[in-house]
Every structure is written in structure tokens, then in C-alpha cells.
Design a protein around this motif. Structure first.
Motif, PDB file in Angstrom:
ATOM      1  N   TYR A 188       0.787  -1.320  -0.086  1.00 51.97           N
ATOM      2  CA  TYR A 188       0.008   0.007   0.044  1.00 51.97           C
ATOM      3  C   TYR A 188       0.982   1.170  -0.210  1.00 51.97           C
ATOM      4  CZ  TYR A 188      -3.823  -2.849   1.276  1.00 51.97           C
ATOM      5  OH  TYR A 188      -5.004  -3.832   1.143  1.00 51.97           O
ATOM      6  N   ARG A 189       0.502   2.298  -0.614  1.00 45.20           N
ATOM      7  CA  ARG A 189       1.209   3.527  -0.624  1.00 45.20           C
ATOM      8  C   ARG A 189       1.483   4.024   0.906  1.00 45.20           C
ATOM      9  NH1 ARG A 189       1.841   9.278   0.740  1.00 45.20           N
ATOM     10  NH2 ARG A 189       3.489   9.959  -0.827  1.00 45.20           N
ATOM     11  N   ASP A 190       0.441   4.086   1.731  1.00 45.55           N
ATOM     12  CA  ASP A 190       0.314   4.435   3.136  1.00 45.55           C
ATOM     13  C   ASP A 190      -1.028   3.963   3.568  1.00 45.55           C
ATOM     14  OD1 ASP A 190      -1.588   6.673   3.150  1.00 45.55           O
ATOM     15  OD2 ASP A 190      -0.155   7.405   1.574  1.00 45.55           O
ATOM     16  N   GLU A 191      -0.781   4.035   5.010  1.00 45.63           N
ATOM     17  CA  GLU A 191      -2.051   3.540   5.945  1.00 45.63           C
ATOM     18  C   GLU A 191      -3.316   4.121   5.251  1.00 45.63           C
ATOM     19  OE1 GLU A 191      -3.281   3.224  10.321  1.00 45.63           O
ATOM     20  OE2 GLU A 191      -2.165   5.025   9.823  1.00 45.63           O
ATOM     21  N   SER A 192      -3.530   5.321   4.637  1.00 43.70           N
ATOM     22  CA  SER A 192      -4.894   5.902   4.249  1.00 43.70           C
ATOM     23  C   SER A 192      -5.390   5.126   3.333  1.00 43.70           C
ATOM     24  CB  SER A 192      -4.530   7.277   3.956  1.00 43.70           C
ATOM     25  OG  SER A 192      -3.889   7.315   2.758  1.00 43.70           O
ATOM     26  N   TYR A 193      -4.626   4.118   2.624  1.00 46.71           N
ATOM     27  CA  TYR A 193      -5.092   3.463   1.538  1.00 46.71           C
ATOM     28  C   TYR A 193      -5.690   1.885   1.992  1.00 46.71           C
ATOM     29  CZ  TYR A 193      -3.596   7.061  -1.747  1.00 46.71           C
ATOM     30  OH  TYR A 193      -3.342   8.175  -2.256  1.00 46.71           O
ATOM     31  N   PHE A 194      -5.621   1.603   3.254  1.00 49.72           N
ATOM     32  CA  PHE A 194      -5.783   0.207   3.704  1.00 49.72           C
ATOM     33  C   PHE A 194      -7.252   0.002   3.457  1.00 49.72           C
ATOM     34  CE2 PHE A 194      -2.568   0.104   7.411  1.00 49.72           C
ATOM     35  CZ  PHE A 194      -1.618  -0.057   6.487  1.00 49.72           C
ATOM     36  N   ASP A 195      -8.140   0.904   3.492  1.00 50.74           N
ATOM     37  CA  ASP A 195      -9.568   0.778   3.363  1.00 50.74           C
ATOM     38  C   ASP A 195     -10.295   1.176   2.220  1.00 50.74           C
ATOM     39  OD1 ASP A 195      -9.483  -0.810   5.962  1.00 50.74           O
ATOM     40  OD2 ASP A 195      -9.606   1.249   7.017  1.00 50.74           O
ATOM     41  N   LYS A 196      -9.525   1.877   1.267  1.00 52.60           N
ATOM     42  CA  LYS A 196      -9.960   2.318   0.165  1.00 52.60           C
ATOM     43  C   LYS A 196     -10.065   1.349  -1.038  1.00 52.60           C
ATOM     44  CE  LYS A 196      -8.263   6.902   0.752  1.00 52.60           C
ATOM     45  NZ  LYS A 196      -7.080   8.141   0.284  1.00 52.60           N
ATOM     46  N   THR A 197     -11.055   1.666  -1.845  1.00 49.49           N
ATOM     47  CA  THR A 197     -10.979   0.798  -3.011  1.00 49.49           C
ATOM     48  C   THR A 197     -11.312   1.829  -4.314  1.00 49.49           C
ATOM     49  OG1 THR A 197     -13.568   0.621  -2.819  1.00 49.49           O
ATOM     50  CG2 THR A 197     -12.204  -1.207  -2.135  1.00 49.49           C
ATOM     51  N   ASP A 198     -10.796   1.396  -5.291  1.00 47.45           N
ATOM     52  CA  ASP A 198     -10.932   2.116  -6.757  1.00 47.45           C
ATOM     53  C   ASP A 198     -11.681   1.237  -7.717  1.00 47.45           C
ATOM     54  OD1 ASP A 198     -10.865   3.585  -8.958  1.00 47.45           O
ATOM     55  OD2 ASP A 198      -8.468   3.634  -8.941  1.00 47.45           O
ATOM     56  N   ASN A 199     -12.891   1.528  -7.973  1.00 51.95           N
ATOM     57  CA  ASN A 199     -13.793   0.541  -8.954  1.00 51.95           C
ATOM     58  C   ASN A 199     -13.871  -0.687  -8.385  1.00 51.95           C
ATOM     59  OD1 ASN A 199     -14.453   2.316 -11.318  1.00 51.95           O
ATOM     60  ND2 ASN A 199     -12.232   2.670 -11.263  1.00 51.95           N
ATOM     61  N   GLY A 200     -14.119  -0.962  -6.975  1.00 53.96           N
ATOM     62  CA  GLY A 200     -14.078  -2.327  -6.565  1.00 53.96           C
ATOM     63  C   GLY A 200     -12.658  -2.890  -6.196  1.00 53.96           C
ATOM     64  N   THR A 201     -11.737  -2.417  -6.472  1.00 57.13           N
ATOM     65  CA  THR A 201     -10.341  -3.209  -6.336  1.00 57.13           C
ATOM     66  C   THR A 201      -9.696  -2.243  -5.345  1.00 57.13           C
ATOM     67  OG1 THR A 201      -9.064  -1.769  -7.913  1.00 57.13           O
ATOM     68  CG2 THR A 201     -10.311  -3.787  -8.737  1.00 57.13           C
ATOM     69  N   LYS A 202      -8.879  -3.175  -4.568  1.00 57.12           N
ATOM     70  CA  LYS A 202      -7.852  -2.546  -3.704  1.00 57.12           C
ATOM     71  C   LYS A 202      -6.839  -1.507  -4.329  1.00 57.12           C
ATOM     72  CE  LYS A 202      -7.361  -6.326  -0.425  1.00 57.12           C
ATOM     73  NZ  LYS A 202      -6.338  -7.422   0.280  1.00 57.12           N
ATOM     74  N   VAL A 203      -6.425  -0.514  -3.747  1.00 56.76           N
ATOM     75  CA  VAL A 203      -5.652   0.651  -4.386  1.00 56.76           C
ATOM     76  C   VAL A 203      -4.120   0.212  -4.230  1.00 56.76           C
ATOM     77  CG1 VAL A 203      -4.886   3.022  -4.761  1.00 56.76           C
ATOM     78  CG2 VAL A 203      -7.562   2.099  -4.149  1.00 56.76           C
ATOM     79  N   PHE A 204      -3.409  -0.278  -5.271  1.00 60.47           N
ATOM     80  CA  PHE A 204      -2.003  -0.701  -5.145  1.00 60.47           C
ATOM     81  C   PHE A 204      -1.428   0.065  -6.360  1.00 60.47           C
ATOM     82  CE2 PHE A 204      -3.475  -4.492  -3.103  1.00 60.47           C
ATOM     83  CZ  PHE A 204      -2.917  -4.398  -1.989  1.00 60.47           C
TER      84      PHE A 204
END
Length: 375
Positions: free
Chosen positions: A211-227
């Protein structure tokens, strides 16, 4: 390349490019002369335009992390080309900065350490103490006054430690180089301890990505995890640069190689049919635009792994050829590398007429290792 983005032609174009690039990879590997010429053209364009804003970029301070990433690739190219003009360019930067690390974001911030990689490489070439001393003293201070901050994103002074994945390219290689140069293992011990803390915090074991940082742990982008592509590119290239400084067989070497191999396996699966890696690694269908900074760092990392016997050439060679061909398609006639995603922290947009210095650093790093593959 503009035709790629017409909706009616998208699926057919991607399929066609995929078929063509696969056949090309198998039968038309690039030549050493072609790789050398391409790197020279891109390096020359960047040096000529280094002090001028334009093409979507502003002029950065010489010690800025953006330029630090450029210098890493430019140093590799300077060593390969054996042309004093490129080494002189880098020495000129060092003279201008008085061989000091950056200070804009604070003593501890990994971004401010990036330029030290170039200083230490030039010290190796010349033995001039002035190229070594400021970086060594800077890191000595951190050794004796380590940050007590948390890795959690919204805590005070949180970026005094490596709590965002980009940092794993920026700072660790400096610490590893210092141990290799001085023989003092304290630098390496500090680096490994912090690298492990960051990895335990940001590495997704299921996806083998950061993950880029902790703020992306629970984010999704079009239903996918954000890596984020470039974020993981920072890590993958950073691993290559750090492992290069370590003795094979040591516990530190084995630890980092294990992470590197896990990432390599997953990244191979995520390369698109046209040779790029999408800006959101798990959401390629939503990010069809080429992007050259993440792709450059990944291509470099794979080629480095083959050259150093860590990756099996038969399994990974085609990944490299496809990546290099994709990068070549984004170089203009005069040598500008386009489709570099602007400064950011997440998937976004890229354009054919916009570039950035860190993308060029990735390109030169990749080209240098691919050239070695052909030797």
C-alpha cells in the motif's frame, strides 16, 4: 498512440498490441546499439532541459527527491556509457549543493536522502571525501537520535520514519551504501530494522504488493484494492538497489530477496498485454493509458533480477522485452519521455506530452540493465 484511447477501438487495439508485442519479444529482442542510442537520446534531452520548466513539469531544487531519482538512473547510464559528460553533469550538481542532502522536509524525511545515492556513487569513483562526509554525518545524527514517531499516517512527525512505500526507494540504499563503503554495519542494521517495520505495516501478504500508506488500507477504486503502480515501482527498484549492496547469503540479503521474489511473481501476472503496468495495478481495465515511471522501475527491477541470477531468465525475459518496447513507444523523436504520471500518491492520469525527471531516472535504470542482459 492516440488511437489507443478511442473507445470503439480500445479492445481491438489492446488485443492487437498484445499479440504483436508477444511475437516481438520472442523474435525481435532489442540490440545493444539500439538500447544505447535510446538511452543517450533521452539522457541528452533531459540534461538539456534540466533547468527549464515545461512539458508538465516545473524546475525542482537540485536536492529534491524527483531529481534524486533521476540521478540514480543517470549515474547508472554514466557508468555504462563511459562518457565523462554525464559524470560531469552529476558532479556539477554536487558542487552546486555542496554535497549536502535536502532539508526542506526535515532531517529525517526519506525524500531528502535520495540525492545521497548519487553522492556516494561519485565518491566511489573519485575517492573525494567531500562527496561522502555530509551524507555520512547526516545519517550519523539519525543513528544517535532515531525518530520515536509512529508509522500511523495521522500521528505527529509520522514521515520521520518510512511510513509510505516511496520511502523504500529514497533512503534505504543510502544506508546500505554507507555500510558497503565504510564497513560499519550500524548503517545496515538501522536500515533493515526500519525496512522490516515498514514492510510489516504496508505489505499486503495476499497480493504481495505495498500500500502507498495507511490511508489506503480501506480504500477501493472501482471495487479493487488500491495498489499504486509507481509506489510499488519505487519499492521494487529500491529493493534491487539495496540488494546490490549486500553480501549474498547474509540474513539481510535473504530477507530482502524473499520480498523481491514475491513481488516479481505478482508483478509478472499484472503486466498488461501491451507491456505496461496500469497505474492501479489491480484495476488495469480502468486505467488503459500508458504510464512510464512505474513501468520503467518494474522493467529495471526484472532485468536486474535476471542479470544477478535471482530470477530465471526463461521465466522473466519476455516481461523485460515487453516493458522495454512499451517504454520506447513513449519516447519522442527528440528524446523526451512522455506518459510520466505527475507527482502524486495514487493512480491518476498521464499524457504523451508530459514528462518528469523521475520517469527518466527509471528509464535509464531499465535501459542500463537491459543492455547488460545482452552482453
Amino acid at each position: 498512440m492516440n488511437g489507443i484511447f478511442k473507445k470503439g477501438q480500445l479492445a481491438l487495439t489492446i488485443l492487437t498490441i498484445g499479440i504483436c508485442s508477444t511475437a516481438w519479444a520472442q523474435t525481435n529482442a532489442p540490440t545493444k546499439q539500439g538500447i544505447h542510442s535510446s538511452m543517450q537520446k533521452v539522457a541528452d534531452w533531459q540534461i538539456e532541459n534540466f533547468w527549464e520548466a515545461g512539458h508538465g513539469r516545473r524546475v525542482h531544487e537540485p536536492t529534491n527527491w524527483t531529481n534524486g531519482a533521476l540521478y540514480v538512473g543517470m549515474m547508472k547510464w554514466a557508468n555504462l556509457s563511459d562518457d565523462a559528460a554525464y559524470t560531469d553533469f552529476l558532479k556539477g550538481i554536487g558542487e552546486k549543493t555542496e554535497w549536502k542532502l535536502g532539508s526542506r522536509l526535515g532531517r529525517y524525511h526519506a525524500d531528502e536522502h535520495t540525492v545521497g545515492q548519487m553522492y556516494l556513487e561519485l565518491y566511489r569513483k573519485t575517492g573525494e571525501e567531500k562527496m561522502l562526509e555530509p551524507t555520512q554525518k547526516h545519517m550519523e545524527y539519525i543513528l544517535y537520535h532515531p525518530s520515536q514517531s509512529s508509522l500511523h499516517w495521522k500521528t505527529p512527525y509520522h514521515q520521520d520514519r518510512w511510513n509510505w512505500c516511496d520511502a523504500l526507494f529514497m533512503s534505504p540504499a543510502v544506508w546500505a551504501k554507507l555500510t558497503k563503503i565504510t564497513g560499519d554495519k550500524r548503517y545496515l542494521d538501522f536500515m533493515i530494522a526500519e525496512f522490516k517495520a515498514t514492510t510489516d505495516f504496508l505489505f499486503d501478504k495476499k497480493e504481495s504488493l505495498y500500500y502507498r500508506d495507511e490511508s489506503y488500507f480501506d480504500k477501493t477504486d472501482n471495487g479493487t484494492k488500491v495498489f499504486w503502480s509507481r509506489g510499488n515501482g519505487w519499492v521494487f527498484a529500491g529493493l534491487a538497489n539495496v540488494i546490490s549492496e549486500l553480501e549474498p547469503g547474509t540474513s539481510e540479503y535473504k530477507y530482502l530477496v524473499k520480498i523481491y521474489k514475491k513481488m516479481a511473481k505478482r508483478l509478472k501476472e499484472l503486466q498488461t498485454v501491451d507491456g505496461y503496468w496500469a497505474m492501479s495495478l489491480l484495476g488495469a481495465e480502468y486505467y488503459p493509458t500508458p504510464e512510464t515511471s512505474g513501468t520503467g522501475f518494474f522493467t529495471y527491477g526484472f532485468a536486474w533480477g535476471i542479470n544477478n541470477g535471482i530470477l530465471d531468465k526463461e521465466d522473466y525475459e519476455e516481461v523485460v522485452w515487453k516493458g522495454w518496447k512499451a517504454l520506447q513507444q513513449c519516447v519522442t523523436e527528440d528524446g523526451m519521455l512522455g506518459y510520466v504520471q505527475p507527482i502524486g500518491a495514487a493512480p491518476g492520469k498521464a499524457w504523451p506530452d508530459k514528462t518528469e525527471v523521475y520517469g527518466v531516472g527509471a528509464f535509464l535504470s531499465a535501459g542500463t540493465e537491459i543492455y547488460k542482459m545482452l552482453q
